[in-house]
Write an enzyme that holds these catalytic residues in place. Structure first.
Site, short mmCIF file in Angstrom:
data_model
loop_
_atom_site.label_atom_id
_atom_site.label_comp_id
_atom_site.label_asym_id
_atom_site.label_seq_id
_atom_site.Cartn_x
_atom_site.Cartn_y
_atom_site.Cartn_z
N LYS A 54 1.11 -1.58 0.11
CA LYS A 54 0.14 0.03 0.25
C LYS A 54 1.09 1.43 -0.06
CE LYS A 54 -3.36 -2.50 2.42
NZ LYS A 54 -4.43 -2.28 3.79
N GLN A 98 -4.02 -0.53 9.98
CA GLN A 98 -4.13 -1.88 8.94
C GLN A 98 -4.50 -3.15 10.20
OE1 GLN A 98 -3.32 -3.46 6.12
NE2 GLN A 98 -3.75 -4.76 6.78
N ASP A 121 -10.53 3.71 4.91
CA ASP A 121 -11.06 2.30 4.49
C ASP A 121 -12.84 1.86 4.60
OD1 ASP A 121 -9.07 0.02 3.98
OD2 ASP A 121 -8.46 -0.28 6.18
#
Ligand code: NAD
Length: 291
Positions: A54, A98, A121
């Site tokens: 990412k 994450q 996200d």
């Protein structure tokens, strides 16, 4: 007959090029490059790989890298403080925590520290509520990528019978909601579903997000169906999905491969969400649909 492959790699490349152009225009307009903050806690090897990919993709698109890696033993307060720091930083357009987090950290509480406007996200209660209501909000990356793959293959979603296998907060549930918003008749199957084959057998669109390698066989799939495989499993023979690709490809009409299907779209969508968050943050637009 062999199914047509839906090429996520190709689509993701085009999407990332568009994001790069938007970042270039953003820099020209505002005089600074927007940043993506990635927060990794602990040493989960798969998470380390995901975060590295990412960050690399974000840097290629022109974002500033605000990465922080904390040890697994760190207390929840330290993670919260870091998220607050990124939340307050004007240059940070998007924050990504994450998952999974090490045992002992409250995932929901930490996700809620991320302001909805920087929640690239799409996991905060606010953005998930916006999704459930069908109003503008940042959408979860993998589910949004699934819809983009279907659109790229010109799959008729409206009116289709869609079955999503998996009901996680991260993937299955939001995929089902996005399909519903697009007018599909949606069934969600999960670990308690009594007869998975009969649940999936009529699906025009089948999304496999169970996290069980090879769960979906040819017997689960209606001839000509569109099969989207979200699963990722590292095996001795390489990456595999939830779908037994070799046999299902003889039944399905269109299918995503693993690797090269949903995975690349997750990153492409993350980058798109980040530039969208930056643009909305910089201009103060309130009515724009970020999805
Ligand atoms: P999860 O474990 O949180 O959820 C799995 C879901 O599948 C649960 O709702 C469970 O009820 C259901 N399930 C489990 N076993 C089942 C069975 N035998 N039959 C029917 N349903 C079953 O996992 P997740 O985070 O949603 O991820 C799912 C998969 O997608 C994993 O393989 C993960 O690695 C992968 N993933 C891929 C991407 C990507 O970018 N391609 C992104 C996120 C997750």
């Amino acid at each position: 007959m062999i199914a047509t492959i839906i090429d996520g790699k190709h689509l993701a490349k085009a999407s990332r090029a568009q994001t790069r152009d938007r970042v270039t225009r953003f820099v020209a307009a505002h005089g600074y490059a927007p940043g993506l903050a990635t927060v990794l806690v602990g040493g989960d090897p798969a998470s380390e790989v995901y975060v590295r990919n990412k960050r690399r993709a974000a840097a290629e698109a022109g974002f500033v890298d605000f990465h922080r890696h904390l040890p697994a033993e760190v207390g929840e307060e330290a993670v919260a403080a870091l998220l607050d720091e990124f939340a307050a930083d004007q240059q940070v357009a998007g924050i990504l925590l994450q998952l999974p987090l090490p045992v002992g950290l409250d995932r929901s509480a930490l996700i809620e520290r991320i302001p909805a406007a920087k929640d690239v996200d799409g996991l905060t209660t606010l953005n998930q509520g916006r999704l459930a209501r069908g109003v503008p909000g940042l959408r979860p990356c993998t589910p949004a990528g699934v819809i983009e793959l279907l659109d790229s293959a010109e799959v008729q979603i409206e009116g289709a019978d869609a079955v999503v296998v998996g009901r996680s907060e991260l993937v299955g549930h939001p995929v089902a909601e996005l399909l519903l918003l697009r007018g599909a008749t949606v069934t969600i199957a999960h670990s308690r579903t009594r007869d998975l084959k009969s649940a999936t057998a009529g699906a025009d669109i089948l999304v496999a997000a169970a996290g069980v390698p090879g769960l979906i066989t040819a017997a689960h799939v209606k001839p000509g169906a569109v099969v989207i495989d979200v699963g990722i499993h590292r095996t001795e023979s390489g990456l595999r999905g939830d779908v037994r690709f070799e046999e299902v490809a003889h039944v399905a009409g269109r299918i995503t491969p693993v690797p090269g299907g949903v995975g690349p779209m997750t990153i492409a969508t993350l980058l798109r969400n980040t530039i969208t968050a930056a643009e909305i943050g910089a201009t103060g637009e309130t009515n724009r649909d970020p999805s």
